[in-house]
Design a protein around this motif. Structure first.
Motif, PDB file in Angstrom:
ATOM      1  N   TYR A 153       3.733 -36.301  -1.631  1.00 11.68           N
ATOM      2  CA  TYR A 153       5.108 -35.726  -2.097  1.00 11.68           C
ATOM      3  C   TYR A 153       4.950 -33.885  -1.977  1.00 11.68           C
ATOM      4  CZ  TYR A 153       9.283 -34.397  -5.042  1.00 11.68           C
ATOM      5  OH  TYR A 153      10.118 -33.802  -5.531  1.00 11.68           O
ATOM      6  N   LEU A 154       5.587 -33.595  -1.226  1.00  8.99           N
ATOM      7  CA  LEU A 154       5.424 -32.116  -0.349  1.00  8.99           C
ATOM      8  C   LEU A 154       6.724 -30.679  -1.008  1.00  8.99           C
ATOM      9  CD1 LEU A 154       4.517 -32.960   3.334  1.00  8.99           C
ATOM     10  CD2 LEU A 154       2.994 -32.367   1.657  1.00  8.99           C
ATOM     11  N   ASP A 155       6.999 -30.047  -1.734  1.00  7.52           N
ATOM     12  CA  ASP A 155       8.475 -29.414  -1.742  1.00  7.52           C
ATOM     13  C   ASP A 155       7.198 -28.026  -1.130  1.00  7.52           C
ATOM     14  OD1 ASP A 155       9.463 -27.527  -3.384  1.00  7.52           O
ATOM     15  OD2 ASP A 155       9.132 -27.827  -4.901  1.00  7.52           O
ATOM     16  N   LEU A 213       2.382 -32.570   6.840  1.00 11.15           N
ATOM     17  CA  LEU A 213       3.032 -33.505   7.407  1.00 11.15           C
ATOM     18  C   LEU A 213       2.071 -34.080   8.585  1.00 11.15           C
ATOM     19  CD1 LEU A 213       5.457 -35.095   6.742  1.00 11.15           C
ATOM     20  CD2 LEU A 213       6.690 -34.011   9.161  1.00 11.15           C
ATOM     21  N   VAL A 247       9.435 -35.568   0.946  1.00 11.17           N
ATOM     22  CA  VAL A 247       9.948 -33.772   1.602  1.00 11.17           C
ATOM     23  C   VAL A 247      10.523 -32.953   1.019  1.00 11.17           C
ATOM     24  CG1 VAL A 247       9.906 -31.910   2.635  1.00 11.17           C
ATOM     25  CG2 VAL A 247       8.146 -33.740   3.214  1.00 11.17           C
ATOM     26  N   LYS A 248      11.017 -32.800  -0.203  1.00  9.69           N
ATOM     27  CA  LYS A 248      11.487 -31.741  -0.541  1.00  9.69           C
ATOM     28  C   LYS A 248      12.158 -30.492  -0.366  1.00  9.69           C
ATOM     29  CE  LYS A 248      13.189 -30.454  -5.116  1.00  9.69           C
ATOM     30  NZ  LYS A 248      12.692 -30.288  -6.584  1.00  9.69           N
ATOM     31  N   ARG A 249      13.224 -30.602  -0.085  1.00 13.28           N
ATOM     32  CA  ARG A 249      13.373 -29.229   1.173  1.00 13.28           C
ATOM     33  C   ARG A 249      15.058 -28.986   0.071  1.00 13.28           C
ATOM     34  NH1 ARG A 249      10.539 -26.975   4.074  1.00 13.28           N
ATOM     35  NH2 ARG A 249      10.888 -26.775   6.021  1.00 13.28           N
ATOM     36  N   TYR A 297      14.094 -29.507   9.130  1.00 16.26           N
ATOM     37  CA  TYR A 297      12.954 -30.214   8.904  1.00 16.26           C
ATOM     38  C   TYR A 297      11.927 -30.271   9.225  1.00 16.26           C
ATOM     39  CZ  TYR A 297      16.505 -34.312   9.766  1.00 16.26           C
ATOM     40  OH  TYR A 297      18.328 -34.638   9.549  1.00 16.26           O
ATOM     41  N   LEU A 298      10.834 -30.158   8.524  1.00 17.21           N
ATOM     42  CA  LEU A 298       9.503 -30.385   7.783  1.00 17.21           C
ATOM     43  C   LEU A 298       8.453 -30.275   9.189  1.00 17.21           C
ATOM     44  CD1 LEU A 298       8.171 -28.310   6.085  1.00 17.21           C
ATOM     45  CD2 LEU A 298       6.369 -30.679   5.025  1.00 17.21           C
TER      46      LEU A 298
END
Ligand SMILES: C[S@@+](CC[C@H](N)C(=O)[O-])C[C@H]1O[C@@H](n2cnc3c(N)ncnc32)[C@H](O)[C@@H]1O
Length: 256
Positions: free
Chosen positions: A178-180, A213, A226-228, A234-235
């Motif tokens: 999980y990425l934020d 990523l 990915v939370k944006r 997009y990352l």
């Protein structure tokens, strides 16, 4: 102002391990030399590590509370697996995925995923944010209401995710990463929430976010989420397999 942050220690309190390189201030009058300071405060009978700074001429503070407040509300009244974060992670009944949250922050999303039955490993590189988060985890791990959730399967690592993801995946490949990462607010003059402004003061920007990523995709079993903010690109400019839009945010999902 010559210095950034300090540890305020009026009664010889011991600074948490990741803050021990900070200068120590014993007299409140000397705090004006700093942009912000860490100190222990008493909250509802508990000793809580807090960060203080002046914003718009007002002294404001943050700490991590995984027992009460927003996190508790969601635990008790949240939408369970109908929530966007749960759908983005593909959570199902009788599945307790191993999630690696590689941008821990104040631990809100990680706590949400733990409430939903996931096992969490969390990475945070800022010694300041990691100290606040570890303090919140320790208190939650001793609190009768949350002990079962946070005294196990909720582990914080302090370091750089671009390196640590690979190291951790060698012993246990996560099902989900999980990425934020931080993303600049659209309108800098807008009243950004105080908490976000304090975190930004502590960590600045995340200029290397794109690099997360490819490392995450290499070291995950099932998916990267990915939370944006929903206006963010997009990352790593990499198109996801699918996205879930929620109010203000978007979850981009990269399926393996
Ligand atoms: C927007 S905040 C995350 C908020 C978090 N999801 C929550 O619910 O509280 C981003 C955090 O990720 C951390 N971070 C960003 N890039 C990182 C990296 N490469 N390694 C470790 N931590 C990172 C930052 O220091 C910051 O605290």
């Amino acid at each position: 102002m010559n210095f950034q942050f300090t540890f305020y220690q009026p009664q010889d309190e011991i600074a948490p391990v990741w803050l021990q390189s900070l200068a120590v201030v014993k007299d409140k009058n000397d705090l004006v030399d700093y942009q912000g300071y860490f100190a222990y405060q008493q909250v509802a009978g508990e000793t809580v590590l807090s960060f203080y700074a002046e914003l718009d001429k007002q002294l404001v503070t943050i700490n991590v509370d995984l027992v009460a407040g927003q996190v508790a509300y969601r635990r008790q009244h949240g939408g369970g697996r109908k929530q966007h974060i749960a759908k983005a992670c593909g959570l199902k009944a009788n599945w307790q995925p191993k999630v690696l949250d590689a941008t821990g922050g104040l631990g809100r999303d990680a706590a949400e995923l733990r409430n939903l039955g996931c096992e969490l490993r969390i990475i945070e590189r800022s010694p300041y944010v990691a100290s606040l988060l570890q303090d919140g985890i320790t208190r939650a791990a001793y609190h009768p209401q949350t002990q079962q959730l946070f005294d196990q399967s909720f582990e914080l690592f302090h370091g750089q995710s671009i390196e640590l993801i690979e190291t951790l995946a060698k012993t246990e490949k996560p099902d989900i990463i999980y990425l934020d990462p931080m993303f600049p607010p659209r309108n800098k003059s807008a009243a950004v929430k105080k908490e976000m402004r304090l975190v930004k003061l502590l960590v600045g920007e995340d200029p290397d976010a794109d690099k997360l990523l490819p490392v995450a995709l290499e070291n995950v079993a099932k998916r990267v989420v990915v939370k944006r903010p929903n206006y963010a690109p997009y990352l790593n400019k990499q198109k996801p397999n699918m996205s879930i839009e929620s109010k203000g945010n978007r979850f981009d999902i990269y399926v393996i």
